[in-house]
Write a protein that holds these residues in place. Structure first.
Motif, short mmCIF file in Angstrom:
data_model
loop_
_atom_site.label_atom_id
_atom_site.label_comp_id
_atom_site.label_asym_id
_atom_site.label_seq_id
_atom_site.Cartn_x
_atom_site.Cartn_y
_atom_site.Cartn_z
N THR A 88 0.84 -1.20 0.00
CA THR A 88 0.00 0.00 0.00
C THR A 88 0.87 1.25 0.00
O THR A 88 0.63 2.21 -0.75
N ASN A 90 -9.53 0.85 6.28
CA ASN A 90 -9.46 -0.43 5.57
C ASN A 90 -9.91 -0.29 4.12
O ASN A 90 -10.73 -1.06 3.61
N GLN A 119 -8.93 -0.30 0.12
CA GLN A 119 -7.94 -0.89 -0.78
C GLN A 119 -7.45 0.15 -1.78
O GLN A 119 -8.26 0.88 -2.37
N SER A 159 -6.90 0.90 -4.92
CA SER A 159 -7.17 0.41 -6.27
C SER A 159 -7.89 1.50 -7.06
O SER A 159 -8.77 2.20 -6.52
N ASN A 186 -11.57 1.38 -6.96
CA ASN A 186 -12.24 1.64 -5.68
C ASN A 186 -12.56 3.13 -5.61
O ASN A 186 -11.66 3.96 -5.44
#
Length: 311
Positions: A227, A264, A266, A268, A271
């Motif tokens: 991340t 929490n 992601q 991406s 997203n």
């Protein structure tokens, strides 16, 4: 309590007991910088960390100061500073009244008032041998910093002769000084006088490499390494594009990674929550334009970077 005792008590409250942080990321590059700075300080020379915002100057100064093992006195530069804000001044009066009843039928009274002197942080650091961290010292006017010249060169702090019995104090052998400044900042910043700069050993800091910044983000935000790398890649790419009015720094990456970890989310491009977060943090860094089409082009640039590194 005497004025001297009060001054020392106030000074004790103002000091920082810094210790080496377990969370400090000590990569090869940071370790080399820290060791250089520490070697100069141990010899007795003041060190100046100079670099743009977000390069960790203050954190590095605290880390190096912790290695010296002395209490730390922190000063943050301010446009309104005068020399007295560094060395001290008069704060009110001490009153004394003497009643003489030696002859029971005669009573004598004597009263006087003396202005009370209180040391400020530079004086306390010089007197007690603390480590002085003068953060963003160029935000203070040069005339306020002139008092540092004899401190750093002659190891002597000159005090106002009209306000106290001492005209100067010898600087404690353990006294050390670390300065930080941002050469790219222009708002509220003064140029450091040559006489002061000439007394400092300046170490220029810049943005760290991808792996170092990712390691710092991982430790600072508690993020997963993958991340941290993804976020750092987006910020680095935006920085490299030059399409900004305010340079995106490691702080932006830390903000994004911290929210991702806590919520929490992601990292991406598929997203929406992640894309929105990146826009909220990074879009304000882009060059402002009143032209709607140009703003859309800028947003598209940022979206393309997110898709490239967080697909």
């Amino acid at each position: 309590m005497t004025s001297v005792a009060r001054s020392k008590a106030a000074a004790a409250k103002a000091t920082l007991a810094v210790r080496p942080s377990a969370g400090f990321v000590s990569t090869g590059e940071l370790r080399a910088i820290s060791e250089r700075a520490l070697s100069y300080l141990q010899v007795g020379f003041p060190v100046h960390f100079r670099g743009p915002a977000g390069t960790g100057k203050t954190t590095l100064a605290m880390h190096v100061a912790a290695q010296l093992g002395r209490p730390v006195m922190l000063i943050v530069g301010d446009e309104e500073f005068t020399a007295s804000d560094l060395i001290g001044g008069q704060t009110g009066y001490s009153y004394r009244r003497v009643v003489d009843r030696f002859i029971h039928s005669v009573v004598k009274y004597e009263e006087d008032a003396v202005q009370r002197w209180v040391d400020n942080r530079l004086t306390t650091a010089c007197r007690e041998g603390y480590t002085l961290i003068y953060d963003e010292f160029t935000r203070s006017r040069p005339e306020a910093n002139n008092v540092l010249l004899t401190v750093l060169e002659e190891r002597m702090l000159v005090l106002p002769t009209m306000t106290r019995s001492e005209s100067y104090i010898k600087v404690h052998p353990e006294f050390r000084a670390i300065f930080t400044s941002n050469p790219q900042e222009y708002a509220g910043v003064h140029g450091a006088q040559d006489a002061l700069s000439d007394r400092l050993i300046t170490i220029d800091l810049n943005f760290y490499d991808r792996e170092t910044e990712a390691a710092i983000i991982t430790a600072g935000a508690g993020a997963h390494p993958s991340t941290a790398l993804a976020v750092v890649d987006v910020v680095h790419a935006l920085r490299a594009s030059g399409a900004y009015s305010q340079m995106p720094t490691m702080r932006a990456a830390l903000m994004i990674a911290k929210v991702l970890t806590e919520r929490n989310i992601q990292p991406s491009a598929d997203n929406p929550a992640f894309v929105t977060l990146c826009f909220d943090v990074l879009a304000s860094k882009l060059k402002y334009s009143s032209d709607r089409e140009q703003r859309e082009q800028q947003r598209q640039l940022l979206l393309d970077l997110i898709r490239r590194y967080c697909s």
